[in-house]
Design a protein around this motif. Structure first.
Motif, short mmCIF file in Angstrom:
data_model
loop_
_atom_site.label_atom_id
_atom_site.label_comp_id
_atom_site.label_asym_id
_atom_site.label_seq_id
_atom_site.Cartn_x
_atom_site.Cartn_y
_atom_site.Cartn_z
N PRO A 26 37.39 -4.67 15.44
CA PRO A 26 36.31 -5.52 14.92
C PRO A 26 36.83 -6.63 14.03
O PRO A 26 37.80 -6.45 13.30
CB PRO A 26 35.44 -4.54 14.14
CG PRO A 26 36.26 -3.34 13.90
CD PRO A 26 37.32 -3.31 14.96
N ARG A 29 34.99 -5.99 8.79
CA ARG A 29 35.15 -4.59 8.43
C ARG A 29 34.08 -4.23 7.42
O ARG A 29 33.89 -4.93 6.43
CB ARG A 29 36.53 -4.38 7.83
CG ARG A 29 36.84 -2.96 7.54
CD ARG A 29 38.26 -2.83 7.09
NE ARG A 29 38.52 -1.46 6.73
CZ ARG A 29 39.63 -1.04 6.22
NH1 ARG A 29 40.61 -1.89 6.02
NH2 ARG A 29 39.79 0.21 5.91
N THR A 30 33.39 -3.14 7.67
CA THR A 30 32.39 -2.70 6.72
C THR A 30 33.09 -2.18 5.48
O THR A 30 34.28 -1.85 5.50
CB THR A 30 31.50 -1.60 7.32
OG1 THR A 30 32.32 -0.51 7.70
CG2 THR A 30 30.74 -2.10 8.52
N GLU A 35 33.40 0.81 10.90
CA GLU A 35 33.52 0.08 12.16
C GLU A 35 34.94 0.18 12.71
O GLU A 35 35.15 0.42 13.88
CB GLU A 35 33.17 -1.40 11.93
CG GLU A 35 32.28 -1.97 12.99
CD GLU A 35 31.89 -3.39 12.66
OE1 GLU A 35 32.41 -4.27 13.37
OE2 GLU A 35 31.10 -3.60 11.74
N ARG A 36 35.92 0.00 11.86
CA ARG A 36 37.32 0.11 12.29
C ARG A 36 37.63 1.52 12.74
O ARG A 36 38.30 1.72 13.74
CB ARG A 36 38.26 -0.31 11.16
CG ARG A 36 39.73 -0.25 11.57
CD ARG A 36 40.65 -0.85 10.55
NE ARG A 36 40.41 -2.25 10.33
CZ ARG A 36 40.85 -3.24 11.11
NH1 ARG A 36 41.52 -2.95 12.19
NH2 ARG A 36 40.61 -4.49 10.82
N GLU A 38 35.58 3.71 14.05
CA GLU A 38 34.98 3.93 15.37
C GLU A 38 35.81 3.27 16.46
O GLU A 38 36.02 3.83 17.53
CB GLU A 38 33.56 3.39 15.40
CG GLU A 38 32.59 4.22 14.60
CD GLU A 38 31.22 3.57 14.48
OE1 GLU A 38 30.94 2.61 15.22
OE2 GLU A 38 30.43 4.04 13.64
N SER A 39 36.32 2.09 16.20
CA SER A 39 37.16 1.39 17.17
C SER A 39 38.45 2.17 17.41
O SER A 39 38.89 2.32 18.55
CB SER A 39 37.48 -0.02 16.68
OG SER A 39 38.36 -0.65 17.57
#
Length: 113
Positions: A26, A29-30, A35-36, A38-39
């Protein structure tokens, strides 16, 4: 089931490029990094699936044969190999055994800064 010979380095490179498109890192980055994470999880699912598929093909075992050996349906093996489905640790160990593979685990404490 399987289409043509996909053991060539060019085909594996194309599959890896496809995985990068499916599981891009992503741009944003939250705050908690979810998010990272999950990726990274999707990328690992694809990596393990690709590794298992390569080994199965080396042994000239069909997805149907492997599924029978580990007690799941052929579609599940297909989804695992494509990185579309996460698998339990126990199923992973059964698949490794059916493919004559081993896994070494190292446990480390996570250090947070």
């Amino acid at each position: 089931m399987e289409k043509g010979n996909t053991n060539s380095p060019l085909t594996r490179d194309a599959e890896r490029q496809k995985a990068r498109r499916i599981c891009p890192v992503p741009q944003e980055r939250t705050q908690d990094g979810s998010e990272r994470r999950e990726s990274q999880e999707r990328t690992m699912m694809w990596y393990y699936g690709d590794t298992l598929r390569e080994r199965r093909r080396e042994l000239k075992i069909t997805q149907q044969e492997l599924a029978g050996r580990v007690g799941v349906r052929t579609g599940k093996i297909s989804r695992i190999e494509k990185g579309e489905e996460d698998l339990s640790f126990s199923l992973f160990i059964r698949i490794l055994g059916a493919l004559g593979m081993q896994m070494d685990l190292q446990f480390r404490k996570e250090t947070r800064q």
